[in-house]
Design a protein around this motif. Structure first.
Motif, short mmCIF file in Angstrom:
data_model
loop_
_atom_site.label_atom_id
_atom_site.label_comp_id
_atom_site.label_asym_id
_atom_site.label_seq_id
_atom_site.Cartn_x
_atom_site.Cartn_y
_atom_site.Cartn_z
N LEU A 207 -9.92 26.66 -7.51
CA LEU A 207 -9.19 27.62 -7.44
C LEU A 207 -7.52 27.42 -8.44
O LEU A 207 -6.96 28.47 -9.32
CB LEU A 207 -8.46 27.70 -6.38
CG LEU A 207 -10.16 28.39 -5.61
CD1 LEU A 207 -9.16 28.39 -3.96
CD2 LEU A 207 -9.85 29.84 -5.63
N GLU A 208 -7.45 26.03 -9.07
CA GLU A 208 -6.71 25.32 -9.73
C GLU A 208 -7.09 26.10 -10.93
O GLU A 208 -5.95 26.44 -12.38
CB GLU A 208 -5.92 24.27 -9.67
CG GLU A 208 -5.11 24.10 -8.42
CD GLU A 208 -5.29 22.60 -7.99
OE1 GLU A 208 -5.15 21.35 -8.78
OE2 GLU A 208 -3.99 21.84 -7.44
N MET A 209 -7.87 25.77 -10.83
CA MET A 209 -8.39 26.85 -13.05
C MET A 209 -7.98 28.05 -13.06
O MET A 209 -8.97 28.39 -14.14
CB MET A 209 -9.92 26.05 -13.17
CG MET A 209 -9.81 23.91 -13.35
SD MET A 209 -11.09 23.43 -13.69
CE MET A 209 -12.35 24.23 -12.23
N GLY A 210 -8.35 28.80 -12.16
CA GLY A 210 -7.71 30.46 -11.96
C GLY A 210 -9.30 31.35 -11.60
O GLY A 210 -10.29 30.29 -11.06
N ASP A 211 -9.27 32.08 -11.80
CA ASP A 211 -10.37 32.93 -10.24
C ASP A 211 -11.51 32.85 -10.78
O ASP A 211 -12.82 32.77 -10.21
CB ASP A 211 -9.52 33.76 -9.64
CG ASP A 211 -8.71 33.79 -8.77
OD1 ASP A 211 -8.29 33.03 -7.78
OD2 ASP A 211 -8.14 35.19 -7.99
N ASP A 212 -11.20 33.67 -11.78
CA ASP A 212 -12.94 33.58 -12.77
C ASP A 212 -13.59 32.03 -13.11
O ASP A 212 -14.30 32.25 -12.85
CB ASP A 212 -12.04 34.15 -14.23
CG ASP A 212 -11.50 35.44 -14.23
OD1 ASP A 212 -11.35 36.85 -13.10
OD2 ASP A 212 -10.62 36.00 -14.84
N LEU A 217 -17.71 28.83 -11.54
CA LEU A 217 -18.76 28.08 -10.73
C LEU A 217 -18.87 28.02 -8.93
O LEU A 217 -19.74 27.23 -8.32
CB LEU A 217 -18.10 27.10 -10.64
CG LEU A 217 -17.08 26.33 -12.27
CD1 LEU A 217 -16.07 25.70 -12.08
CD2 LEU A 217 -18.03 25.85 -12.93
N GLY A 218 -19.11 29.82 -8.90
CA GLY A 218 -19.77 30.19 -7.49
C GLY A 218 -19.19 29.32 -6.26
O GLY A 218 -19.70 29.67 -5.00
N ARG A 223 -12.12 34.96 -0.62
CA ARG A 223 -12.75 33.94 0.82
C ARG A 223 -11.83 32.85 1.20
O ARG A 223 -11.24 32.43 2.48
CB ARG A 223 -13.71 34.38 0.44
CG ARG A 223 -14.80 33.77 2.09
CD ARG A 223 -15.97 33.82 2.81
NE ARG A 223 -16.34 33.18 4.26
CZ ARG A 223 -16.80 32.25 3.60
NH1 ARG A 223 -17.05 31.10 2.84
NH2 ARG A 223 -17.46 31.46 5.22
N THR A 224 -12.24 32.43 0.25
CA THR A 224 -11.43 30.29 -0.18
C THR A 224 -10.07 30.57 0.26
O THR A 224 -9.21 29.59 1.21
CB THR A 224 -12.17 29.88 -1.41
OG1 THR A 224 -13.71 29.80 -1.29
CG2 THR A 224 -11.49 28.39 -0.89
N ARG A 225 -9.79 31.68 -0.67
CA ARG A 225 -8.36 31.23 -0.40
C ARG A 225 -7.51 31.88 0.90
O ARG A 225 -6.44 31.07 1.05
CB ARG A 225 -7.76 32.52 -2.04
CG ARG A 225 -5.74 32.27 -1.85
CD ARG A 225 -5.06 33.19 -2.45
NE ARG A 225 -6.16 32.83 -4.17
CZ ARG A 225 -6.65 33.79 -4.33
NH1 ARG A 225 -7.57 34.57 -3.88
NH2 ARG A 225 -7.18 33.68 -6.01
N LEU A 226 -8.28 33.02 1.64
CA LEU A 226 -7.62 32.98 3.01
C LEU A 226 -7.84 32.54 3.26
O LEU A 226 -6.92 32.88 4.80
CB LEU A 226 -8.81 34.81 2.86
CG LEU A 226 -7.62 35.45 3.54
CD1 LEU A 226 -6.49 36.17 4.11
CD2 LEU A 226 -9.39 36.64 4.06
N VAL A 227 -9.43 31.80 4.00
CA VAL A 227 -9.13 30.86 4.38
C VAL A 227 -8.59 29.59 4.67
O VAL A 227 -7.69 28.90 5.78
CB VAL A 227 -10.86 30.13 4.78
CG1 VAL A 227 -11.33 28.76 4.77
CG2 VAL A 227 -11.74 30.80 4.50
N LEU A 228 -8.09 29.16 3.41
CA LEU A 228 -7.38 28.18 3.41
C LEU A 228 -5.96 28.52 3.97
O LEU A 228 -5.18 27.70 4.02
CB LEU A 228 -7.11 27.37 2.27
CG LEU A 228 -8.51 26.96 1.35
CD1 LEU A 228 -8.58 26.38 -0.07
CD2 LEU A 228 -8.88 25.56 2.44
#
Length: 322
Positions: A207-212, A217-218, A223-228
């Motif tokens: 995620l630190e490398m950007g959403d795109d 990379l799958g 969703r990952t950001r919301l959970v974290l």
């Protein structure tokens, strides 16, 4: 680095359990821990010192992991729950219970959790309406934090003298008189939230490398950001409910862990160990250096953390001019 932090934690724990007004040998403390100590040693270790020590370690670990997650999501070293406003939101919920509802520990914990989650929802909606905006998250969080600080002050002015004193004492952040209730609550919070944090934390570097890049990379970035984010808020809210707001541990511990590990990644486990060490050492210092005064640990972390924040801002300013 992890082994060094564990060693520091063990040394701090040993010093905390054996020193004080009633000094014990290491053997006496160990016998008390396994249930074979004398009556006085058992009371000193298992009733007074151990719950406080475990609460300090758990709260420090929770705040550090919460800060590490937010700093990674925002890609900003200022991204911590006390700067962004989640801690103040938890404090608002807890103060509402203390001042308005006159609730007990369970109600205060629930109020802190609700306040922190509500603040997170507001900040998230304002900061991420157009995708990942780490800088916007920090700026909006600072603004929301200022508003909540004013709300907290208003709640205290509307309280009775006794409730206002209790609320103000709680707002400083303290481990004084902490019992097994707080230690157990923090243990449950860590047992539930840390496995989720570690599982999804592997995706933080992506995620630190950007959403795109993360999506390529799958990784489901949203969703990952919301959970974290939910995990980060839950950890900060639980810590705030247990001890009140303890400032700057969430800000400093992840950065110190990264520097000691010489890692560019978020490093949630080293951050947790660093947070536990920082808060345990800070609490030991306020107990022993300023004895017999019962200073809250928030005074130590606030002083040291303020100096750290100044140094961090100066370093960031130099980077921007370079």
């Amino acid at each position: 680095m992890g082994l060094a932090l564990l060693a520091a934690l063990v040394v701090t724990a040993g010093a905390s359990l054996t020193t004080g007004d009633f000094e014990l040998s290491v053997g006496e403390a160990f016998q008390a821990l396994i249930g074979n100590g004398s009556g006085s040693a058992d009371f000193i270790v298992n009733t007074l010192r151990l719950p406080r020590l475990l609460t300090a370690m758990a709260v420090g670990a929770a705040l550090a992991v919460s800060g590490a997650i937010l700093q990674s999501l925002s890609r900003n070293p200022l991204g911590s729950p006390d700067i962004i406003g989640f801690t103040n939101g938890s404090a608002t919920g807890a103060l509402t219970v203390i001042v308005v509802l006159h609730g007990g520990m369970a109600q205060i914990a629930a109020g802190a959790l609700i306040g922190g989650l509500a603040t997170a929802v507001v900040v998230y909606l304002l900061a991420f309406t157009r995708g990942s905006q780490g800088f916007r998250l920090v700026v909006i969080g600072i603004g929301v934090s200022a508003i909540l600080l004013a709300v907290n002050s208003y709640l205290i002015t509307r309280a009775s003298l006794q409730d206002a004193l209790e609320a103000q004492t709680w707002l400083i952040g303290s481990l004084n008189s902490r019992t097994w209730d707080q230690a157990t609550m923090m243990g449950v919070a860590l047992a539930v939230l840390l496995p989720i944090a570690f599982r999804f934390g592997r995706r933080l570097s992506l995620l630190e490398m950007g959403d795109d890049t993360a999506r390529a990379l799958g990784v489901d970035a949203a969703r990952t950001r919301l959970v974290l984010l939910a995990v980060s808020v839950g950890l900060a809210a639980a810590a705030t409910a247990a001890t009140g707001p303890i400032w700057f541990v969430a800000l400093a511990a992840p950065q110190l862990a990264r520097r000691l590990a010489r890692s560019s990644g978020p490093g949630l486990l080293p951050a947790a160990l660093m947070g536990a060490v920082l808060l345990a050492v800070s609490d030991f210092a306020v107990q022993r250096v300023f004895s017999p005064a019962l200073l809250p640990v928030g005074t130590a972390t606030g002083t040291v953390g303020g100096l750290y924040l100044i140094g961090l801002l100066v370093a960031e300013a130099r980077k921007s001019r370079a």
